[in-house]
Design an enzyme around this catalytic site. Structure first.
Site, PDB file in Angstrom:
ATOM      1  N   SER A 224       0.816  -1.270   0.041  1.00 62.22           N
ATOM      2  CA  SER A 224       0.037   0.074   0.063  1.00 62.22           C
ATOM      3  C   SER A 224       1.041   1.164   0.104  1.00 62.22           C
ATOM      4  O   SER A 224       1.819   1.374  -0.803  1.00 62.22           O
ATOM      5  CB  SER A 224      -0.947   0.047   1.222  1.00 62.22           C
ATOM      6  OG  SER A 224      -2.189   0.960   1.026  1.00 62.22           O
TER       7      SER A 224
ATOM      8  N   ASP B  49      -9.225  -5.368  -5.393  1.00 64.61           N
ATOM      9  CA  ASP B  49      -8.552  -4.382  -4.633  1.00 64.61           C
ATOM     10  C   ASP B  49      -8.948  -2.927  -4.950  1.00 64.61           C
ATOM     11  O   ASP B  49      -9.344  -2.797  -6.110  1.00 64.61           O
ATOM     12  CB  ASP B  49      -7.041  -4.584  -5.227  1.00 64.61           C
ATOM     13  CG  ASP B  49      -5.821  -4.296  -4.218  1.00 64.61           C
ATOM     14  OD1 ASP B  49      -6.107  -3.225  -3.322  1.00 64.61           O
ATOM     15  OD2 ASP B  49      -4.808  -4.845  -4.336  1.00 64.61           O
TER      16      ASP B  49
ATOM     17  N   HIS C 146      -7.267  -6.127  -1.063  1.00 64.26           N
ATOM     18  CA  HIS C 146      -6.126  -5.486  -0.641  1.00 64.26           C
ATOM     19  C   HIS C 146      -4.969  -6.224  -0.144  1.00 64.26           C
ATOM     20  O   HIS C 146      -3.912  -5.526   0.202  1.00 64.26           O
ATOM     21  CB  HIS C 146      -6.283  -4.090   0.213  1.00 64.26           C
ATOM     22  CG  HIS C 146      -5.595  -3.042   0.199  1.00 64.26           C
ATOM     23  ND1 HIS C 146      -5.003  -2.537  -1.059  1.00 64.26           N
ATOM     24  CD2 HIS C 146      -4.757  -2.331   1.041  1.00 64.26           C
ATOM     25  CE1 HIS C 146      -4.063  -1.440  -0.904  1.00 64.26           C
ATOM     26  NE2 HIS C 146      -3.940  -1.326   0.458  1.00 64.26           N
TER      27      HIS C 146
END
Length: 298
Positions: free
Chosen positions: A110, A250, A277
């Protein structure tokens, strides 16, 4: 399985401290895999499953970025203190302090993805490989895709989100319930949420200083200092072997990840069909097969 041979401690970072954990033996042959968590303002907890790599000879370093977890908390610092450059310096400092700057792999998840990409752009001689997982290269693109994903939520959810965002009532139960609908679709599709993910989630809410300053109140309402930030024009400077990871569901949609493939020479991209994710929690067996294959290729 043998007991977890992990060492924990802190290293100095200027006048502050960075907390770290090492699983496996550093300098014993294979490069260390340094896990760089998301947020900004999350913690290492949700990436703890990566410690499994140590069983195959890759020592794993986890750390909490400044302002969170076991590192120095600075709730009095304003948004001008929390910069990308601060976290770049912290990462470089950690590599030096642990003595692994001459042989390491970065795993950035991320927000950790563009942070690691920025580090890789300096062509550090000890960087053996780069993994960019579920990560934006451009926050304006991320925001556009968030708006699209939000528009696809069940009727009433987006209206509830907008109403509370306009009022600034991010901690209302109604807002949190609507937020959870998005998270269950696009952040973690495992129910109940795994303990490690829940730990990081709670850490953000225990001290949201960094998260609120740089990101915003949640994943899809980015109003912090990163909202206009992009590294797309610099990605061509990365020369390290690069693996890209994302999930079919995602929040880091294909449009979000695409610039990495377009601009990093030779980048390889794996999409996990059953994940959002957090493929390392959602499809762990395939995730570790893909990651181990990449590490062996280095």
């Amino acid at each position: 399985m043998s007991p977890d041979p992990s060492a924990k401690g802190t290293v100095p970072f200027g006048e502050y401290r960075t907390w770290y954990r090492v699983t496996g033996a550093l300098g014993a042959g294979r490069p260390a895999v340094v896990a760089v968590h998301g947020g900004p303002g999350s913690t290492h907890d949700y990436l703890l499953p990566l410690a499994r790599l140590a069983e195959d000879g890759w020592p794993v370093v986890h750390y909490d970025q400044l302002g969170n977890g076991g590192s120095t908390h600075l709730p009095g610092k304003g948004a001008d203190f929390w910069t990308v450059e601060l976290f770049e310096r912290e990462l470089a400092n950690l590599l030096e302090q642990l003595g692994i700057a001459d042989d390491y792999v970065l795993f950035g998840q991320s927000w950790g993805g563009p942070l690691c990409a920025r580090h890789a752009m300096t062509a550090p001689p000890g960087l053996r490989g780069l993994v960019v997982a579920n990560a934006p290269a451009s926050y304006p693109t991320w925001l556009r895709e968030m708006a699209r994903l939000r528009a696809e939520l069940p009727p009433g959810v987006e209206e509830t989100l907008r109403r509370h965002e306009a009022a600034g009532t991010y901690d209302s139960d109604e807002y949190l319930a609507a937020m959870r609908v998005f998270y269950d679709r696009h952040v973690c599709r495992v129910t109940p949420w795994p303990r490690d993910f829940l730990s990081s989630f709670m850490e953000i809410y225990n001290d949201p200083t960094v998260y609120y300053a740089m990101n915003g109140p949640n994943e899809f309402h980015v109003i912090g200092s990163l909202k206009d930030w992009s590294i797309v024009d610099e990605l061509h400077r990365i020369s390290a072997p690069t693996l890209l990871i994302s999930g079919r569901h995602d929040e880091a949609t294909p449009a979000v990840v695409q610039p990495y493939e377009d601009h990093i020479p030779g980048a390889r991209w794996e999409i996990f069909e059953e994940s959002s994710h957090l493929p390392h929690l959602e499809e762990p067996e395939r995730f570790f097969a893909v990651l181990t294959d990449f590490l062996k290729s280095l």
